[in-house]
Design an enzyme around this catalytic site. Structure first.
Site, PDB file in Angstrom:
ATOM      1  N   ARG A 146      -1.601  60.696  75.856  1.00  0.00           N
ATOM      2  CA  ARG A 146      -3.043  60.873  75.555  1.00  0.00           C
ATOM      3  C   ARG A 146      -3.304  60.798  74.048  1.00  0.00           C
ATOM      4  O   ARG A 146      -4.127  61.539  73.513  1.00  0.00           O
ATOM      5  CB  ARG A 146      -3.563  62.208  76.083  1.00  0.00           C
ATOM      6  CG  ARG A 146      -3.637  62.299  77.586  1.00  0.00           C
ATOM      7  CD  ARG A 146      -4.663  61.330  78.176  1.00  0.00           C
ATOM      8  NE  ARG A 146      -4.839  61.577  79.596  1.00  0.00           N
ATOM      9  CZ  ARG A 146      -3.988  61.154  80.536  1.00  0.00           C
ATOM     10  NH1 ARG A 146      -2.923  60.440  80.202  1.00  0.00           N
ATOM     11  NH2 ARG A 146      -4.232  61.412  81.800  1.00  0.00           N
ATOM     12  N   SER A 161      -9.877  65.603  82.650  1.00  0.00           N
ATOM     13  CA  SER A 161      -9.037  66.734  82.243  1.00  0.00           C
ATOM     14  C   SER A 161      -9.550  67.298  80.931  1.00  0.00           C
ATOM     15  O   SER A 161      -9.723  66.564  79.963  1.00  0.00           O
ATOM     16  CB  SER A 161      -7.591  66.291  82.047  1.00  0.00           C
ATOM     17  OG  SER A 161      -7.068  65.790  83.245  1.00  0.00           O
ATOM     18  N   GLU A 175      -8.265  68.134  75.292  1.00  0.00           N
ATOM     19  CA  GLU A 175      -7.957  66.695  75.325  1.00  0.00           C
ATOM     20  C   GLU A 175      -9.089  65.818  74.781  1.00  0.00           C
ATOM     21  O   GLU A 175      -8.836  64.960  73.935  1.00  0.00           O
ATOM     22  CB  GLU A 175      -7.555  66.283  76.752  1.00  0.00           C
ATOM     23  CG  GLU A 175      -6.845  64.945  76.816  1.00  0.00           C
ATOM     24  CD  GLU A 175      -7.805  63.786  76.787  1.00  0.00           C
ATOM     25  OE1 GLU A 175      -7.554  62.845  75.996  1.00  0.00           O
ATOM     26  OE2 GLU A 175      -8.812  63.810  77.506  1.00  0.00           O
TER      27      GLU A 175
HETATM   28  N1  EPU Z   1      -2.270  71.903  89.949  1.00  0.00           N
HETATM   29  C1  EPU Z   1      -2.568  73.160  90.459  1.00  0.00           C
HETATM   30  N2  EPU Z   1      -3.867  73.556  90.501  1.00  0.00           N
HETATM   31  C2  EPU Z   1      -4.886  72.765  90.065  1.00  0.00           C
HETATM   32  C3  EPU Z   1      -4.585  71.491  89.562  1.00  0.00           C
HETATM   33  C4  EPU Z   1      -3.277  71.074  89.500  1.00  0.00           C
HETATM   34  O1  EPU Z   1      -1.699  73.913  90.848  1.00  0.00           O
HETATM   35  O2  EPU Z   1      -6.032  73.211  90.151  1.00  0.00           O
HETATM   36  C5  EPU Z   1      -0.859  71.473  89.878  1.00  0.00           C
HETATM   37  C6  EPU Z   1      -0.290  70.951  91.180  1.00  0.00           C
HETATM   38  O3  EPU Z   1       1.032  71.455  91.265  1.00  0.00           O
HETATM   39  C7  EPU Z   1      -0.204  69.463  90.991  1.00  0.00           C
HETATM   40  C8  EPU Z   1       0.009  69.351  89.487  1.00  0.00           C
HETATM   41  O4  EPU Z   1      -0.715  70.453  88.938  1.00  0.00           O
HETATM   42  O5  EPU Z   1       0.850  68.921  91.695  1.00  0.00           O
HETATM   43  C9  EPU Z   1      -0.504  68.059  88.928  1.00  0.00           C
HETATM   44  O6  EPU Z   1      -1.873  67.909  89.278  1.00  0.00           O
HETATM   45  P1  EPU Z   1      -2.578  66.483  89.341  1.00  0.00           P
HETATM   46  O7  EPU Z   1      -1.740  65.544  90.118  1.00  0.00           O
HETATM   47  O8  EPU Z   1      -3.978  66.652  89.761  1.00  0.00           O
HETATM   48  O9  EPU Z   1      -2.484  65.976  87.836  1.00  0.00           O
HETATM   49  P2  EPU Z   1      -2.740  66.702  86.430  1.00  0.00           P
HETATM   50  O10 EPU Z   1      -1.429  66.838  85.739  1.00  0.00           O
HETATM   51  O11 EPU Z   1      -3.538  67.936  86.613  1.00  0.00           O
HETATM   52  C10 EPU Z   1      -2.934  64.457  85.142  1.00  0.00           C
HETATM   53  C11 EPU Z   1      -3.868  63.803  84.178  1.00  0.00           C
HETATM   54  C12 EPU Z   1      -5.076  63.231  84.920  1.00  0.00           C
HETATM   55  C13 EPU Z   1      -4.592  62.231  85.957  1.00  0.00           C
HETATM   56  C14 EPU Z   1      -3.644  62.955  86.909  1.00  0.00           C
HETATM   57  C15 EPU Z   1      -3.041  62.032  87.932  1.00  0.00           C
HETATM   58  C16 EPU Z   1      -3.660  64.942  82.043  1.00  0.00           C
HETATM   59  C17 EPU Z   1      -4.286  65.851  81.052  1.00  0.00           C
HETATM   60  N3  EPU Z   1      -4.332  64.743  83.169  1.00  0.00           N
HETATM   61  O12 EPU Z   1      -3.607  65.597  85.680  1.00  0.00           O
HETATM   62  O13 EPU Z   1      -5.871  62.537  83.966  1.00  0.00           O
HETATM   63  O14 EPU Z   1      -5.667  61.673  86.682  1.00  0.00           O
HETATM   64  O15 EPU Z   1      -2.551  63.537  86.142  1.00  0.00           O
HETATM   65  O16 EPU Z   1      -2.077  61.238  87.340  1.00  0.00           O
HETATM   66  O17 EPU Z   1      -2.585  64.402  81.778  1.00  0.00           O
HETATM   67  C18 EPU Z   1      -7.687  62.807  82.463  1.00  0.00           C
HETATM   68  O18 EPU Z   1      -6.877  62.655  81.544  1.00  0.00           O
HETATM   69  O19 EPU Z   1      -8.914  62.994  82.225  1.00  0.00           O
HETATM   70  C19 EPU Z   1      -7.220  62.826  83.835  1.00  0.00           C
HETATM   71  C20 EPU Z   1      -8.013  63.093  84.861  1.00  0.00           C
END
Ligand code: EPU
Length: 340
Positions: A166, A240, A336
């Protein structure tokens, strides 16, 4: 025809969080040449500038004294190929998702994991957008940008951009200096589906798809995102709100002892990336509001505007979440999007 800036323009509909903010001076940029002329004619001399694309990664916490350059440069074309890649160039003002779907219609896969990310093509390299196991830098070839100091049109290749998670040079030392006008992508001719990410493989399995085509991956990701992420056209948000924090493996081991279900992803340097959404949820903020803003009920990492929020409301919730996550886990969450 001479270019005229508008004054006192409301930016409320140009930022997806829906924050109220007025630009003292505002201009819509439709070509790189137009921007070059503005710089060379001294129209931007001594002025601070704010570059606005889709407004989906920016928090306008007050009125903007800077000159707002709203980048609307259009265009998308296949400009060439070699044995391994097709090269596709797009204007910085193209909507990212429409561009991705267009590449798929043209039979040029490679960007499908980045389906439905809000924002513009020009903003994609700035924060090195990423999702479902891919970052845009993996498909990046070169970009063109106008230097606001000299008015020259410059090229930045992969190395020049200093891509990171990012992050890029355009969020660091080059911030505010260059305006990206077009981006060229390198799309592989020998395509393979990237479906390692748990949500993606699960969604494809639910759909009974074993050997997915690019459009199947894109459609699956649309379904996943629609389930977890609020549509900015309906609920104000900027995706995010925090980055996923990276901590030492010693810190991770200590946390794991207390929280056996803590998700963690080992990085190449041995450190561990945590899921900020998990930390925020465990700190009690999932689906919880503070004034007119809250952390989204389906994905705790996304801050939403419940209606009528101001920059101060965003700051208050952001600090409260940071404080509680730091208290619970000793982890510092970093915002972010760009805070203006
Ligand atoms: N999780 C929770 N509770 C929540 C949300 C997430 O427990 O409310 C845990 C779960 O274990 C899940 C893990 O977090 O397996 C990962 O969650 P998710 O797959 O939704 O991905 P993220 O790490 O929260 C990142 C990116 C997103 C991107 C997704 C999918 C960042 C800051 N965010 O989110 O990017 O869409 O992965 O690849 O790296 C963005 O940057 O605006 C964005 C949406």
């Amino acid at each position: 025809m001479a270019f005229t800036f508008q004054t006192q323009v409301s930016l409320a509909s140009f930022n997806t969080f829906g924050l109220p903010a007025t630009a003292a001076r505002y201009g819509e940029i439709l070509s790189a040449g137009q921007l070059v002329m503005l710089v060379r004619n001294g129209e931007l001399a001594g002025q601070r500038t704010l570059v606005l694309g889709g407004g989906s990664n920016v928090l306008l916490t007050g009125d903007v004294e800077a000159t707002v350059l709203h980048i609307r440069i259009p265009g998308r074309e296949l400009i060439g190929s070699d044995d391994d890649y097709n090269f596709v160039r797009a204007g910085a003002g193209e909507k990212w998702h429409d561009f991705v779907r267009w590449t798929l219609e043209m039979g040029l896969p490679g960007l499908e994991n980045l389906t439905l990310i809000p924002g513009t093509v020009g903003a994609a390299p700035v924060q090195n957008i990423g999702a479902y196991g891919m970052e845009v830098c993996e498909r990046f070839m070169v970009l063109e940008a106008v230097d606001l100091k000299s008015g020259s049109l410059m090229s930045f290749d992969f190395k020049d951009c200093h891509f990171d998670y990012r992050d890029s040079i355009f969020k660091q030392e080059a911030a505010g200096r260059f305006v990206i006008t077009s981006v060229t992508f390198r799309l592989p001719k020998r395509w393979t589906a990237l479906t390692r990410y748990a949500d993606v493989s699960r969604e494809l399995a639910v759909r009974g798809i074993i050997d997915p085509k690019p459009i199947d991956v894109s459609d699956a990701i649309i379904a996943i995102r629609q389930k977890k992420l609020p549509d900015p056209a309906e609920i104000g948000n900027v995706g995010s709100f925090f980055k996923n924090p990276v901590i030492s493996s010693e810190h991770f081991d200590r946390l794991l002892a207390a929280h056996p279900d803590l998700p963690g992803f080992r990085q190449l340097d041995g450190r561990i990336k945590l899921a900020a959404g998990w930390l925020i949820e465990k700190a009690g903020w999932k689906g919880r509001a503070l004034g007119p803003v809250g952390m989204f009920e389906n994905q705790a990492l996304v801050m939403i505007n419940l209606g009528g929020a101001t920059g101060q409301d965003v700051r208050n919730l952001s600090s409260a979440v940071q404080r509680d996550v730091a208290e619970h886990f000793g982890v510092k969450l970093e915002i972010e999007p760009a805070l203006i």
